[in-house]
Design a protein around this motif. Structure first.
Motif, short mmCIF file in Angstrom:
data_model
loop_
_atom_site.label_atom_id
_atom_site.label_comp_id
_atom_site.label_asym_id
_atom_site.label_seq_id
_atom_site.Cartn_x
_atom_site.Cartn_y
_atom_site.Cartn_z
N GLN A 178 0.85 -1.19 0.00
CA GLN A 178 0.00 0.00 0.00
C GLN A 178 0.89 1.24 0.00
OE1 GLN A 178 -3.26 0.13 2.91
NE2 GLN A 178 -2.70 -1.93 3.54
N ILE A 179 0.38 2.32 -0.61
CA ILE A 179 1.02 3.63 -0.47
C ILE A 179 0.27 4.33 0.64
CG2 ILE A 179 1.60 5.79 -1.61
CD1 ILE A 179 1.49 4.30 -4.27
N ALA A 180 0.81 4.25 1.84
CA ALA A 180 0.11 4.76 3.01
C ALA A 180 1.13 5.07 4.10
CB ALA A 180 -0.90 3.73 3.52
N PRO A 181 0.78 5.99 5.03
CA PRO A 181 1.69 6.29 6.14
C PRO A 181 2.05 5.02 6.91
CG PRO A 181 -0.08 7.89 6.06
CD PRO A 181 -0.44 6.80 5.08
N GLY A 182 3.30 4.88 7.24
CA GLY A 182 3.76 3.74 8.01
C GLY A 182 4.18 2.55 7.17
N PHE A 183 3.91 2.59 5.85
CA PHE A 183 4.31 1.49 4.98
C PHE A 183 5.62 1.82 4.28
CE2 PHE A 183 0.10 0.29 5.88
CZ PHE A 183 -0.04 -1.06 5.59
N SER A 184 6.34 0.78 3.89
CA SER A 184 7.62 0.95 3.23
C SER A 184 7.43 1.64 1.88
CB SER A 184 8.27 -0.42 3.01
OG SER A 184 9.50 -0.29 2.34
N ALA A 185 8.41 2.44 1.49
CA ALA A 185 8.37 3.14 0.20
C ALA A 185 8.81 2.19 -0.90
CB ALA A 185 9.24 4.39 0.24
N ASP A 186 7.97 1.17 -1.14
CA ASP A 186 8.19 0.22 -2.24
C ASP A 186 7.26 0.65 -3.37
OD1 ASP A 186 9.64 -0.94 -0.22
OD2 ASP A 186 8.84 -2.96 -0.52
N LEU A 187 7.82 1.22 -4.43
CA LEU A 187 7.02 1.91 -5.43
C LEU A 187 7.45 1.52 -6.84
CD1 LEU A 187 7.36 5.46 -3.83
CD2 LEU A 187 5.35 3.98 -3.68
N ALA A 188 6.48 1.53 -7.75
CA ALA A 188 6.76 1.35 -9.17
C ALA A 188 6.06 2.46 -9.93
CB ALA A 188 6.27 -0.01 -9.66
N LEU A 189 6.80 3.13 -10.81
CA LEU A 189 6.26 4.24 -11.59
C LEU A 189 6.02 3.78 -13.02
CD1 LEU A 189 5.63 7.30 -11.84
CD2 LEU A 189 8.03 7.61 -12.48
N PHE A 190 4.77 3.91 -13.49
CA PHE A 190 4.40 3.45 -14.82
C PHE A 190 4.05 4.64 -15.72
CE2 PHE A 190 3.89 -0.31 -12.30
CZ PHE A 190 4.24 -1.35 -13.15
N ASP A 191 4.39 4.54 -16.97
CA ASP A 191 4.09 5.56 -17.97
C ASP A 191 2.66 5.32 -18.46
OD1 ASP A 191 4.13 7.49 -19.88
OD2 ASP A 191 5.62 6.52 -21.16
N ALA A 192 1.68 5.75 -17.67
CA ALA A 192 0.27 5.52 -17.98
C ALA A 192 -0.57 6.61 -17.35
CB ALA A 192 -0.16 4.15 -17.45
N GLU A 193 -1.66 6.94 -17.98
CA GLU A 193 -2.57 7.94 -17.45
C GLU A 193 -3.64 7.32 -16.57
OE1 GLU A 193 -4.16 10.30 -20.59
OE2 GLU A 193 -2.20 10.97 -21.32
N ASP A 194 -3.83 6.02 -16.69
CA ASP A 194 -4.88 5.31 -15.95
C ASP A 194 -4.33 3.95 -15.59
OD1 ASP A 194 -7.23 3.50 -15.56
OD2 ASP A 194 -8.37 5.30 -16.09
N VAL A 195 -4.59 3.50 -14.38
CA VAL A 195 -4.02 2.24 -13.92
C VAL A 195 -4.46 1.07 -14.80
CG1 VAL A 195 -5.89 1.68 -12.29
CG2 VAL A 195 -3.56 0.87 -11.85
N ARG A 196 -5.61 1.20 -15.47
CA ARG A 196 -6.09 0.12 -16.33
C ARG A 196 -5.22 -0.07 -17.56
NH1 ARG A 196 -12.18 2.27 -16.65
NH2 ARG A 196 -10.94 4.19 -16.77
N GLU A 197 -4.37 0.92 -17.86
CA GLU A 197 -3.46 0.76 -18.99
C GLU A 197 -2.38 -0.29 -18.72
OE1 GLU A 197 -1.85 4.26 -20.88
OE2 GLU A 197 -3.48 5.49 -20.09
N ILE A 198 -2.10 -0.57 -17.46
CA ILE A 198 -1.03 -1.53 -17.16
C ILE A 198 -1.38 -2.91 -17.71
CG2 ILE A 198 0.35 -2.61 -15.33
CD1 ILE A 198 -0.03 -0.04 -13.71
#
Length: 345
Positions: free
Chosen positions: A278-298
């Motif tokens: 999750q991207i939330a306070p208290g969670f690790s900064a484990d992130l992936a950045l995608f070149d998309a305007e909408d998550v459904r594009e993934i």
């Protein structure tokens, strides 16, 4: 040729075992590192890495030590799982009493050594007709639990054998595969806290028509996770977004369900739901950045690599790649000049 017949002839897992046994720790490390980097380039930040291609005390410990070394040197979050019960080695299959002898080797020698060195967080068993029986799987998992390891199970991958019910009864953190799970298995998982980890790439690569009944699992209230099952025999892919495509097109999950299965529930399948996913306070900064305007594009752009960067614990595990357009395709008012012509020779 069916999967079981390939194994009977000494292929499949047995072929990989012959390969691994001939390799050093340094060799295995050198092979694994770029594979993990490719996984990261598609947006994966947490990887469960299993042993299971050594099938001897020394070779299983060798594999797990390499996994520990990778976890210490790479920024990705790596979770080690002991899978000494991946197959019955050919040298034990070929003699009377060999199956029972190998089960004793796992429970009386391998598990104590793995636990003594703290080499694994979980233990797994391939519970499938022709591999480990339901009773053998129970004995192995109970021995693992007695050594302080969390439990996982390869369950009902090719045939319904009661693996899901066993995983639920033992409180396994996850039951993986489930392409052939029965209705009783679905209900057992729904009544437990066991996560159903589905691996649609495996069934695709094996050419099997039947996928895990994801809709039935979700509608029964089972927490469903997704994974690549990246392995040499049945799912040689590092492309996790492709698994999301298969989840939507083959498992009939909607895009939101697939995303939850790839993040929050994937973390739960590794006992990490309070740390990552999750991207939330208290969670690790484990992130992936995608070149998309909408998550459904993934999942929509299937097979494409839209990931531009990944970070685990805030540290880059795949360097940020800004989108760079080729000058030849830029609008004319943005070009610095015409594309250069090759010099004649």
């Amino acid at each position: 040729m069916p999967y079981q017949e390939i194994a009977r002839r000494g292929g499949g897992i047995h072929s990989s075992v012959r390969d691994l046994r001939g390799r050093s720790e340094d060799d295995l490390f050198a092979l694994a590192r770029p594979r993990l980097e490719r996984l990261a380039s598609y947006g994966t930040t947490t990887v469960e890495v299993k042993s299971g291609y050594g099938l001897s005390l020394d070779d299983e410990l060798k594999t797990l030590r390499v996994i520990r070394r990778l976890a210490e040197r790479l920024p990705m979050r790596i979770v080690p799982t002991f899978l000494g019960a991946h197959e019955i080695p050919l040298e034990y299959r070929s003699r009377d009493g060999g199956r029972a002898e190998y089960v004793r080797l796992v429970t009386e020698a391998m598990l104590p050594a793995v636990a003594a060195e703290g080499l694994a967080r979980f233990a797994d068993v391939f519970c499938e007709p022709g591999v480990y029986t339901l009773e053998e799987s129970r004995v192995l998992l109970e021995a693992a639990r007695a050594r302080g390891l969390g439990l996982k199970l390869h369950a009902d991958e090719l045939e319904p054998s009661g693996g899901a019910e066993l995983a639920a009864a033992l409180g396994a953190v996850s039951a993986d595969h489930l392409a052939a799970v029965s209705e009783a298995g679905v209900q057992a998982l729904a009544a437990s806290g066991t996560v159903a980890t589905l691996l649609p790439g495996t069934m695709l690569f094996l050419g099997r028509a039947r996928q895990a009944p994801a809709r039935a699992l979700v509608e029964a209230g089972v927490a469903v996770a997704l994974a690549t099952d990246f392995n040499p025999g049945t799912s040689p892919t590092v492309n996790f977004p492709l698994v999301l495509t298969l989840a939507v097109s083959q498992l009939r999950l909607n895009a939101s369900e697939a995303l939850v299965a790839a993040t929050v529930n994937g973390a739960a399948a590794l006992g990490l739901a309070d740390q990552v996913g999750q991207i939330a306070p208290g969670f690790s900064a484990d992130l992936a950045l995608f070149d998309a305007e909408d998550v459904r594009e993934i999942p929509y752009w299937y097979g494409d690599r839209l990931c531009r960067g990944t970070w685990a614990r805030g540290v880059a595990c795949h360097p940020y790649e800004p989108r760079v357009a080729c000058a030849a395709f830029a609008p004319e008012d943005e070009r610095t000049g015409p594309p250069s012509e090759p010099s004649p020779r």
